[in-house]
Design a protein around this motif. Structure first.
Motif, PDB file in Angstrom:
ATOM      1  N   THR A  94       0.860  -1.182   0.000  1.00 53.60           N
ATOM      2  CA  THR A  94       0.000   0.000   0.000  1.00 53.60           C
ATOM      3  C   THR A  94       0.896   1.231   0.000  1.00 53.60           C
ATOM      4  N   HIS A  95       0.471   2.249  -0.740  1.00 52.21           N
ATOM      5  CA  HIS A  95       1.209   3.502  -0.823  1.00 52.21           C
ATOM      6  C   HIS A  95       0.236   4.660  -0.622  1.00 52.21           C
ATOM      7  N   ASN A  96       0.736   5.739  -0.057  1.00 47.97           N
ATOM      8  CA  ASN A  96      -0.049   6.960   0.186  1.00 47.97           C
ATOM      9  C   ASN A  96      -1.253   6.705   1.089  1.00 47.97           C
ATOM     10  N   ASP A  97      -1.099   5.807   2.031  1.00 50.04           N
ATOM     11  CA  ASP A  97      -2.153   5.498   2.984  1.00 50.04           C
ATOM     12  C   ASP A  97      -1.953   6.365   4.228  1.00 50.04           C
ATOM     13  N   ARG A  98      -3.056   6.755   4.879  1.00 51.04           N
ATOM     14  CA  ARG A  98      -2.960   7.556   6.108  1.00 51.04           C
ATOM     15  C   ARG A  98      -2.197   6.818   7.201  1.00 51.04           C
ATOM     16  N   LYS A  99      -2.277   5.495   7.197  1.00 50.59           N
ATOM     17  CA  LYS A  99      -1.604   4.686   8.218  1.00 50.59           C
ATOM     18  C   LYS A  99      -0.140   4.428   7.856  1.00 50.59           C
ATOM     19  N   GLY A 100       0.279   4.871   6.679  1.00 47.50           N
ATOM     20  CA  GLY A 100       1.653   4.660   6.243  1.00 47.50           C
ATOM     21  C   GLY A 100       1.738   3.595   5.164  1.00 47.50           C
ATOM     22  N   ASP A 101       2.853   3.577   4.485  1.00 48.21           N
ATOM     23  CA  ASP A 101       3.082   2.573   3.449  1.00 48.21           C
ATOM     24  C   ASP A 101       3.363   1.225   4.100  1.00 48.21           C
ATOM     25  N   VAL A 102       2.737   0.188   3.566  1.00 47.26           N
ATOM     26  CA  VAL A 102       2.876  -1.147   4.139  1.00 47.26           C
ATOM     27  C   VAL A 102       3.281  -2.132   3.052  1.00 47.26           C
ATOM     28  N   ASP A 103       4.280  -2.942   3.343  1.00 50.92           N
ATOM     29  CA  ASP A 103       4.666  -4.065   2.487  1.00 50.92           C
ATOM     30  C   ASP A 103       4.494  -5.326   3.313  1.00 50.92           C
ATOM     31  N   SER A 104       3.691  -6.257   2.816  1.00 47.68           N
ATOM     32  CA  SER A 104       3.468  -7.497   3.558  1.00 47.68           C
ATOM     33  C   SER A 104       3.226  -8.642   2.583  1.00 47.68           C
ATOM     34  N   MET A 105       2.964  -9.807   3.124  1.00 52.82           N
ATOM     35  CA  MET A 105       2.686 -11.004   2.332  1.00 52.82           C
ATOM     36  C   MET A 105       1.350 -11.592   2.781  1.00 52.82           C
ATOM     37  N   ALA A 106       0.670 -12.261   1.863  1.00 51.24           N
ATOM     38  CA  ALA A 106      -0.623 -12.872   2.169  1.00 51.24           C
ATOM     39  C   ALA A 106      -0.709 -14.241   1.496  1.00 51.24           C
ATOM     40  N   THR A 107      -1.719 -15.004   1.885  1.00 53.34           N
ATOM     41  CA  THR A 107      -1.911 -16.341   1.316  1.00 53.34           C
ATOM     42  C   THR A 107      -2.915 -16.357   0.173  1.00 53.34           C
ATOM     43  N   HIS A 108      -3.623 -15.238  -0.041  1.00 54.73           N
ATOM     44  CA  HIS A 108      -4.610 -15.195  -1.118  1.00 54.73           C
ATOM     45  C   HIS A 108      -4.814 -13.774  -1.628  1.00 54.73           C
ATOM     46  N   MET A 109      -5.389 -13.687  -2.811  1.00 52.59           N
ATOM     47  CA  MET A 109      -5.744 -12.430  -3.446  1.00 52.59           C
ATOM     48  C   MET A 109      -7.254 -12.456  -3.690  1.00 52.59           C
ATOM     49  N   VAL A 110      -7.939 -11.345  -3.418  1.00 49.35           N
ATOM     50  CA  VAL A 110      -9.382 -11.269  -3.583  1.00 49.35           C
ATOM     51  C   VAL A 110      -9.701 -10.312  -4.734  1.00 49.35           C
ATOM     52  N   ILE A 111     -10.492 -10.789  -5.694  1.00 51.80           N
ATOM     53  CA  ILE A 111     -10.895  -9.973  -6.834  1.00 51.80           C
ATOM     54  C   ILE A 111     -12.422  -9.979  -6.903  1.00 51.80           C
ATOM     55  N   PRO A 112     -13.057  -8.795  -6.808  1.00 45.80           N
ATOM     56  CA  PRO A 112     -14.522  -8.745  -6.893  1.00 45.80           C
ATOM     57  C   PRO A 112     -14.991  -8.952  -8.333  1.00 45.80           C
ATOM     58  N   LEU A 113     -15.994  -9.812  -8.495  1.00 43.29           N
ATOM     59  CA  LEU A 113     -16.529 -10.108  -9.822  1.00 43.29           C
ATOM     60  C   LEU A 113     -18.032  -9.924  -9.842  1.00 43.29           C
ATOM     61  N   LYS A 114     -18.568  -9.713 -11.044  1.00 45.68           N
ATOM     62  CA  LYS A 114     -20.017  -9.609 -11.225  1.00 45.68           C
ATOM     63  C   LYS A 114     -20.418 -10.367 -12.480  1.00 45.68           C
ATOM     64  N   GLU A 115     -21.667 -10.772 -12.514  1.00 43.67           N
ATOM     65  CA  GLU A 115     -22.259 -11.453 -13.661  1.00 43.67           C
ATOM     66  C   GLU A 115     -21.390 -12.605 -14.162  1.00 43.67           C
ATOM     67  N   VAL A 116     -21.039 -13.488 -13.252  1.00 50.40           N
ATOM     68  CA  VAL A 116     -20.180 -14.627 -13.585  1.00 50.40           C
ATOM     69  C   VAL A 116     -20.935 -15.916 -13.257  1.00 50.40           C
ATOM     70  N   ASP A 117     -20.966 -16.837 -14.223  1.00 53.33           N
ATOM     71  CA  ASP A 117     -21.673 -18.096 -13.992  1.00 53.33           C
ATOM     72  C   ASP A 117     -20.689 -19.237 -13.760  1.00 53.33           C
ATOM     73  N   GLN A 118     -21.226 -20.407 -13.524  1.00 52.25           N
ATOM     74  CA  GLN A 118     -20.422 -21.576 -13.168  1.00 52.25           C
ATOM     75  C   GLN A 118     -19.434 -21.964 -14.273  1.00 52.25           C
ATOM     76  N   ASP A 119     -19.861 -21.853 -15.522  1.00 54.87           N
ATOM     77  CA  ASP A 119     -18.982 -22.220 -16.630  1.00 54.87           C
ATOM     78  C   ASP A 119     -17.751 -21.316 -16.691  1.00 54.87           C
ATOM     79  N   VAL A 120     -17.949 -20.027 -16.457  1.00 53.19           N
ATOM     80  CA  VAL A 120     -16.835 -19.077 -16.470  1.00 53.19           C
ATOM     81  C   VAL A 120     -15.863 -19.403 -15.334  1.00 53.19           C
TER      82      VAL A 120
END
Length: 158
Positions: free
Chosen positions: A114-140
């Motif tokens: 994160t950059h330009n955050d009020r809490k400060g710049d943060v560099d970290s690691m995570a186990t997953h990435m979350v991407i919001p999706l819409k209008e997606v069916d089972q085949d996709v």
């Protein structure tokens, strides 16, 4: 002798055609990354962050990186990235209209900055990435999972 030459020419021609036909049925890593990137961009739900989100970038590179960047109107930037060779699993929570795609890695393999955050710049690691999706069916979703696993398998072999 002419019959033998004519038959050998025909057999060579048909052999070459057969090889080209068989090889054209396989997807390359570049095609898989293009399919993933196009699908994620097509179904991305920018309304999740509302007016606060100025723009976003989603990129799946040919050398095996999945990158996701969110730039907010207040100047804050969030950046997520991981190598697809570290991909473990994919899950989707939500409905056809709206939900979240979770891309899991083997360990803490997702780079989070994160950059330009009020809490400060943060560099970290995570186990997953979350991407919001819409209008997606089972085949996709099934196709996305298939493409991610194919790229992961190809990169793991290298």
């Amino acid at each position: 002798m002419q019959k033998f030459t004519m038959y050998s020419r025909k057999s060579v021609f048909f052999s070459v055609c057969l090889v080209l036909f068989v090889c054209s049925g396989f997807e390359t890593a570049e095609e898989s990354t293009e399919i993933i990137e196009h699908t994620l961009l097509k179904h991305y739900d920018s309304s999740v962050d509302g007016a606060a989100l100025k723009r976003f970038e989603l990129q799946v590179t040919n050398n095996g990186f999945c990158k996701y960047k969110k730039i907010y109107a207040n100047g804050k930037t969030e950046f997520f990235s991981f190598n697809l060779s570290r991909f473990k699993d994919i899950e989707y929570y939500g409905s056809i209209e709206r939900g979240e795609l979770l891309l899991y890695t083997n360990s803490d393999d997702v780079i989070v900055q994160t950059h330009n955050d009020r809490k400060g710049d943060v560099d970290s690691m995570a186990t997953h990435m979350v991407i919001p999706l819409k209008e997606v069916d089972q085949d996709v979703l099934n196709n996305l999972a298939k493409q991610f696993k194919q790229i992961n398998t190809r990169l793991a072999k290298k």
